[in-house]
Scaffold this active site. Structure first.
Site, PDB file in Angstrom:
ATOM      1  N   GLU A 133      39.513  -1.670 -22.727  1.00  0.00           N
ATOM      2  CA  GLU A 133      40.732  -2.479 -22.846  1.00  0.00           C
ATOM      3  C   GLU A 133      40.413  -3.794 -23.542  1.00  0.00           C
ATOM      4  O   GLU A 133      39.406  -4.438 -23.240  1.00  0.00           O
ATOM      5  CB  GLU A 133      41.348  -2.812 -21.476  1.00  0.00           C
ATOM      6  CG  GLU A 133      41.999  -1.641 -20.778  1.00  0.00           C
ATOM      7  CD  GLU A 133      42.731  -2.046 -19.503  1.00  0.00           C
ATOM      8  OE1 GLU A 133      43.195  -3.200 -19.399  1.00  0.00           O
ATOM      9  OE2 GLU A 133      42.823  -1.190 -18.611  1.00  0.00           O
ATOM     10  N   GLU A 191      39.031  -1.451 -12.998  1.00  0.00           N
ATOM     11  CA  GLU A 191      39.045  -2.850 -12.555  1.00  0.00           C
ATOM     12  C   GLU A 191      39.133  -3.012 -11.036  1.00  0.00           C
ATOM     13  O   GLU A 191      40.147  -3.521 -10.518  1.00  0.00           O
ATOM     14  CB  GLU A 191      40.209  -3.603 -13.214  1.00  0.00           C
ATOM     15  CG  GLU A 191      40.137  -3.651 -14.720  1.00  0.00           C
ATOM     16  CD  GLU A 191      41.153  -4.621 -15.339  1.00  0.00           C
ATOM     17  OE1 GLU A 191      41.985  -5.185 -14.602  1.00  0.00           O
ATOM     18  OE2 GLU A 191      41.096  -4.816 -16.565  1.00  0.00           O
TER      19      GLU A 191
HETATM   20  C1  FCB Z   1      44.353  -4.917 -17.211  1.00  0.00           C
HETATM   21  C2  FCB Z   1      44.892  -3.639 -16.611  1.00  0.00           C
HETATM   22  C3  FCB Z   1      45.903  -2.946 -17.488  1.00  0.00           C
HETATM   23  C4  FCB Z   1      46.848  -3.942 -18.116  1.00  0.00           C
HETATM   24  C5  FCB Z   1      46.092  -5.033 -18.813  1.00  0.00           C
HETATM   25  C6  FCB Z   1      46.957  -6.029 -19.517  1.00  0.00           C
HETATM   26  O1  FCB Z   1      43.869  -5.728 -16.208  1.00  0.00           O
HETATM   27  O2  FCB Z   1      43.834  -2.739 -16.362  1.00  0.00           O
HETATM   28  O3  FCB Z   1      46.560  -1.983 -16.712  1.00  0.00           O
HETATM   29  O4  FCB Z   1      47.686  -4.435 -17.152  1.00  0.00           O
HETATM   30  O5  FCB Z   1      45.292  -5.708 -17.884  1.00  0.00           O
END
Ligand code: FCB
Length: 497
Positions: free
Chosen positions: A404, A223
């Site tokens: 994620e 990210e």
């Molecule tokens: C993302 C991050 C991860 C975690 C999630 C909830 O942006 O990559 O580390 O904090 O959000």
């Protein structure tokens, strides 16, 4: 003032208008935390929101054979052992130890103590039936000061982890940078300094050579946009700056670091696939006006195309460059050949999806769906479908992994010791169904990693938000499989819903 600057200001104003926002912007305090607990809408946890899909209709959905069901974590969020075996300091050590930065003054010093309990955690993963595990390598464990000879004890830890995964039939997926920049590099300018991208490639090379062919998938930078926005514009993540001009130079250097790491892997002769890990946000106009459509387009440029176009098309989007302006540090910082490096061919794209964004004509944002405990997260599973199909449509059939997706819930063990996170189950089911529809409609999606395996240190929110499939009782470090973990095990076993 650019449209972006305007809406950033609006967004910050909107955030600090709520107690939760105050906490997120680094003004955490007892009052903020208490008020937040009573005012935050817990969409998806206790009361599943309006459903995008019908659970009955989803029953029986099967994923492609060999689909990579997984879970994700990151080093600073779970490892602890902050001072052990030669680990140096990272910007997150500095930031979390700065009073007022993190809710309740929490730090990652101990976190989920995974550094010591990794073997037990590996067994948990095996019990869940995980096929893939995404973790990150802590740069300051490998190079305490961000350069020079790698620290063998740090490398050995990841070697043990990777071997342990293979022994349990779980495919390792390693992220090289999940925000824990060595503090020494920050002191030398951090990501504003182009040299940091070169240092990153050297560090990546050391990791590639040490873990060799045992890691089938590498992810470069987690990210980059979050570092840019949270770390350099809003300032509620490390290094905690509020400087938009610097922020987009940082964006360029993070992209450059990505490209240099891709090249380093190819040059090392180590096999394994590599790609970026991008949090993508589908952006929609909040209303039918031409102004909202135009503002949404630019918003999408900053949220998505800045990262996707540079990697997959070898050019930054012109509307974003125009909005930055020729005198911006970013535009001045791009050198001949940089975009060629950034667009070095990748093997896959890692997508992280949490929320959609709705943009109004004046470039500010509005909420259309219930938010979770994380006030920035609107629960909208169709956004997953939209972003996946859009990426495939606009950037070609690059293999995709979801690295994620998840939901924070105020999980508490009941009298029987169980954690009944029914809301997380329905959240995941709806998002799995959306991913399934995307596959059906031609998206080459090969795996899905739930965020997160364990409850962990959620950055500025400290330990307040629980995102895990597995509950962590921090005082005892006991792990308890939540209802969602049991449910996920069945999903994996059935390879579907
Ligand atoms: C993302 C991050 C991860 C975690 C999630 C909830 O942006 O990559 O580390 O904090 O959000």
């Amino acid at each position: 003032m650019s449209l972006l600057t305007r809406r950033r200001l609006l967004r910050r104003a909107a955030l600090s208008a709520t107690a939760a926002g105050a906490a997120r912007t680094g003004l955490a305090g007892a009052t903020a935390a208490t008020t937040a607990a009573s005012t935050v809408a817990l969409g998806g946890c206790d009361s599943p929101p309006e459903r995008a899909t019908d659970p009955e209709q989803d029953r029986g959905l099967r994923f492609p054979d060999g689909f990579g069901w997984g879970a994700a974590t990151s080093a600073y969020q779970i490892e602890g052992a902050a001072k052990e075996d030669g680990r140096g300091e990272s910007v997150w050590d500095t930031f979390s130890h700065t009073p007022g930065r993190i809710r309740n003054g929490d730090t990652g010093d101990v976190a989920a103590d995974h550094y010591h309990r990794y073997a037990q955690d590996l067994d948990l993963m095996r019990d869940l039936g995980l096929r893939s595990y995404r973790f990150s390598v802590s740069w300051p464990r490998i190079q305490a000061d961000g350069s020079g000879r790698p620290n063998q004890r740090g490398l050995d830890f990841y070697r043990r982890l990777v071997d342990g995964l293979h022994e349990r039939g779980i495919a390792p997926m390693a992220t090289l940078f999940h925000w824990d920049l060595p503090q020494a590099l920050q002191d030398a300018g951090g990501w504003e300094n182009r040299d940091t991208a070169e240092r990153f490639a050297e560090y990546a090379d050391a990791v590639f050579r040490a873990l060799g062919d045992q890691v089938p998938v590498w992810l470069t930078v987690n990210e980059p946009k979050t570092v840019v926005q949270n770390g350099y514009i809003w300032g509620h993540h490390a290094p905690g700056f509020q400087d938009e001009d610097a922020a987009y130079l940082v964006a360029h250097h993070l992209q450059l670091a990505h490209g240099l790491a891709v090249r380093a892997l190819r040059a090392s002769g180590v096999t394994g696939r590599i790609g970026p890990a991008l949090n993508l946000h589908p952006c929609y106009p909040a209303d039918d006006t031409a102004e909202a459509a135009a503002a949404t387009r630019l918003y999408d440029g900053y949220e998505n195309r800045l990262y996707l176009d540079s990697i997959f098309k070898g050019a930054y989007p012109q509307d974003v460059l125009d909005d930055r302006g020729p005198d911006s540090r970013m535009v001045r910082g791009v050198r001949d050949g940089d975009l060629k490096i950034i667009s070095s061919p990748v093997d896959l794209l890692a997508v992280q999806y949490y929320t959609p964004i709705y943009v109004t004509g004046d470039g500010s944002t509005v909420r259309k769906w219930p938010t979770s405990e994380a006030e920035w997260q609107q629960i909208y599973p169709d956004g997953m479908y939209d972003i996946l199909t859009r990426v495939t449509r606009d950037y070609g059939r690059v293999p995709i992994t979801i690295t994620e997706n998840g939901l924070p819930c105020p999980d508490v063990p009941g009298a029987d010791g169980n954690v009944d996170d029914a809301g997380r189950v329905s959240f995941l089911r709806d998002h799995f169904a959306a991913a399934h529809r995307a596959i059906r409609d031609g998206v080459p999606l090969e795996s899905y990693h739930v965020w997160s395996l364990l409850d962990n240190f959620e950055w500025a929110e400290g330990y307040e938000q629980r995102w895990g499939l597995v509950y962590v009782d921090y005082p005892s470090q006991r792990r308890v499989l939540k209802r969602s973990a049991h449910w996920y095990r069945d999903v994996i076993r059935r390879n579907g819903l």
